[in-house]
Design an enzyme around this catalytic site. Structure first.
Site, mmCIF file in Angstrom:
data_model
loop_
_atom_site.group_PDB
_atom_site.id
_atom_site.type_symbol
_atom_site.label_atom_id
_atom_site.label_comp_id
_atom_site.label_asym_id
_atom_site.label_seq_id
_atom_site.Cartn_x
_atom_site.Cartn_y
_atom_site.Cartn_z
ATOM 1 N N LYS A 102 30.334 107.696 -50.296
ATOM 2 C CA LYS A 102 30.167 106.952 -51.744
ATOM 3 C C LYS A 102 30.685 105.508 -51.554
ATOM 4 O O LYS A 102 31.768 105.104 -51.865
ATOM 5 C CB LYS A 102 30.829 107.510 -52.921
ATOM 6 C CG LYS A 102 30.759 106.854 -54.396
ATOM 7 C CD LYS A 102 31.232 107.746 -55.477
ATOM 8 C CE LYS A 102 31.508 106.931 -56.679
ATOM 9 N NZ LYS A 102 31.570 107.728 -57.623
ATOM 10 N N GLU A 129 35.086 107.750 -50.802
ATOM 11 C CA GLU A 129 34.749 106.629 -51.553
ATOM 12 C C GLU A 129 35.441 105.138 -51.089
ATOM 13 O O GLU A 129 36.704 105.204 -51.655
ATOM 14 C CB GLU A 129 34.908 106.804 -53.131
ATOM 15 C CG GLU A 129 34.483 105.449 -53.943
ATOM 16 C CD GLU A 129 34.437 105.700 -55.327
ATOM 17 O OE1 GLU A 129 34.784 106.668 -55.676
ATOM 18 O OE2 GLU A 129 34.125 104.834 -56.180
HETATM 19 P P1 13P Z 1 31.279 102.831 -61.150
HETATM 20 O O1 13P Z 1 29.874 103.449 -60.843
HETATM 21 O O2 13P Z 1 31.479 102.423 -62.550
HETATM 22 O O3 13P Z 1 31.556 101.931 -60.322
HETATM 23 O O4 13P Z 1 32.184 104.250 -60.875
HETATM 24 C C1 13P Z 1 31.945 104.814 -59.981
HETATM 25 C C2 13P Z 1 33.219 105.618 -59.484
HETATM 26 O O5 13P Z 1 33.202 106.630 -59.507
HETATM 27 C C3 13P Z 1 34.393 104.759 -59.258
HETATM 28 O O6 13P Z 1 35.319 105.485 -58.674
#
Ligand code: 13P
Length: 341
Positions: A220, A178
Site C-alpha cells: 500500500k 504501507e
Molecule cells: P488515506 O487514503 O486517507 O491516505 O488513508 C489511507 C490509510 O489507510 C492511511 O493509513
C-alpha cells in the site's frame, strides 16, 4: 505459494476483479479530527453510526473486497445487533485490522518518525482472528524535507515493516505493508520520486531479509506527487508514469496487488490518477487498485454530518466513490461519469 496456504485464499479474495479496499481504520484521534472539522461529535456511538452507514451501503460489495477496521469497530454492532465485522463477511467483504500503534520520533534521526506496536503483535492477531479478521495493516510514514527522510530513518522503518509482515504471515494473516511518503511540503515531484525509490528499495530488501512471502502480501504505497505546497501541479498521466516507473524498479512481480493510499489527494484526483495508471500500464505485473480512506469517505462524511436523516444521501455519495474507483481500477473511468451521477 501452496494453494492450501491461508494467505493464498485471502489474496484471491482481495484481488477479485473490479474491487479494492476501504480503509475505515482511523484511530480515535484521527476520526475525531475529521468529525470535528464537520461539526460532528466523536463518541463511541457516533463512530458506530458512521461506520454502520458505510458498511451497510447497498451495492458497495460489488466494488469492495476488504475493509480495514480500527480495533473499536471489531466489537461494535448494527442497530439490529449484528456485529459489524459479520455484516462485512456476509456481504462477501473481508474484514482487516489496523495493528500499528502510531508513530514516535526516531532517536538520532531528527525529523524522522518510527511506528510502534510490535510487542505482543502475534498474541493480538490471534485475538483478532476470532472476529473473522483475515488481513492487517501497518503504516510507516516518511516526511520529506531537504534532510528527511534520513538514511537511518529509511532503514529503521523498513526493518519494522518487515518484522510486522513476518509476524502476520506466521499467523496466517495477509499483511498490508504501507510505507507512506507524505504529500506535505513544497518539494518537487522528482524529490518525491527519489524518496519513494529509496524507501521502496529498503522495504523490499528488508522483506527479503525477513523471508516474507511476497505472494502473500499487499503493498500500500503513496503515489509519486509534487508536495502539496509546491507551485505547480502534475497531470494524472505524469503522476501515473512516475509512480509506476518507481514501482517497476522496486516491486517484484511476485507481489500480487498494489493498493494505493490517497494521502490528501481530493477524491476525484485519487480516482483520476489510479485510472491513468491502469490505462497507461494495462499489463503491469500487479493489480493496481485502491485502499483509500479520505478519497472514499470524504463526500459521504460531509453529506452525513452526524444526522440520521442524511444517511441515504451519505450512502449514495459513498456508493458513487467506490463505483468510480472500481472503474479506475480497470482504466475505464472518465470525468464525465462523475458529472453524470
Ligand atoms: P488515506 O487514503 O486517507 O491516505 O488513508 C489511507 C490509510 O489507510 C492511511 O493509513
Amino acid at each position: 505459494m501452496a494453494t492450501d496456504n491461508p494467505l493464498h485464499a485471502t489474496i484471491l479474495e482481495l484481488t477479485r476483479p473490479g474491487r479494492g479496499i476501504l480503509a475505515a481504520d482511523e484511530s480515535q484521534p484521527t476520526i475525531t479530527k475529521r468529525f470535528k472539522a464537520l461539526g460532528i461529535e466523536s463518541t463511541e456511538e457516533t463512530r458506530r453510526n458512521y461506520r454502520q452507514l458505510l458498511f451497510t451501503t447497498r451495492g458497495a460489495e460489488e466494488y469492495l473486497s476488504g475493509v480495514i477496521l480500527f480495533e473499536e469497530t471489531l466489537s461494535q454492532r448494527t442497530d439490529d445487533g449484528a456485529p459489524l465485522p459479520e455484516v462485512l463477511t456476509r456481504a462477501g467483504i473481508l474484514p482487516g485490522i489496523k495493528v500499528d500503534k502510531g508513530t514516535t520520533p526516531l532517536p538520532n534521526a531528527p525529523g524522522d518518525l518510527i511506528t510502534q506496536g510490535l510487542d505482543g503483535l502475534g498474541e493480538r492477531l490471534k485475538e483478532y482472528k476470532k472476529y473473522g479478521v483475515r488481513f492487517a495493516k501497518w503504516r510507516e510514514v516518511y516526511g520529506i524535507t531537504d534532510a528527511n527522510p534520513t538514511a537511518l530513518g529509511i532503514e529503521a522503518n523498513a526493518e519494522v515493516l518487515a518484522r510486522y509482515a513476518a509476524v502476520c504471515q506466521q499467523e496466517g494473516i495477509v499483511p498490508i505493508v504501507e510505507p507512506e511518503v507524505l504529500i506535505d511540503g513544497d518539494h518537487t515531484m522528482s524529490r518525491c520520486r527519489e524518496v519513494s525509490d529509496a524507501v521502496l528499495h529498503a522495504v523490499f530488501t528488508a522483506l527479503h531479509r525477513h523471508k516474507v512471502m511476497l505472494e502473500g502480501m499487499v503493498l500500500k504505497p503513496s503515489m509519486v506527487l509534487p508536495g502539496k505546497e509546491h507551485s505547480s501541479k502534475a497531470t494524472a498521466e505524469q503522476i501515473a508514469t512516475a509512480t509506476v516507473e518507481v514501482l517497476l524498479c522496486n516491486v517484484p512481480a511476485a507481489v500480487p496487488t498494489i493498493n494505493f493510499l490517497s494521502g490528501g489527494q481530493s477524491p476525484e484526483e485519487a480516482t483520476a490518477n489510479l485510472n491513468a495508471m491502469n490505462k497507461l500500464y494495462p499489463r503491469a505485473p500487479w493489480v493496481l487498485s485502491f485502499s483509500y480512506a479520505r478519497a472514499l469517505q470524504d463526500p459521504a462524511m460531509r453529506a452525513w454530518g452526524g444526522r440520521p436523516e442524511n444517511v441515504p444521501a451519505a450512502q449514495k455519495a459513498f456508493h458513487q466513490r467506490v463505483k468510480m474507483n472500481s472503474l479506475a481500477r480497470a482504466g475505464k473511468w472518465t470525468p464525465e461519469l462523475e458529472r453524470a451521477a
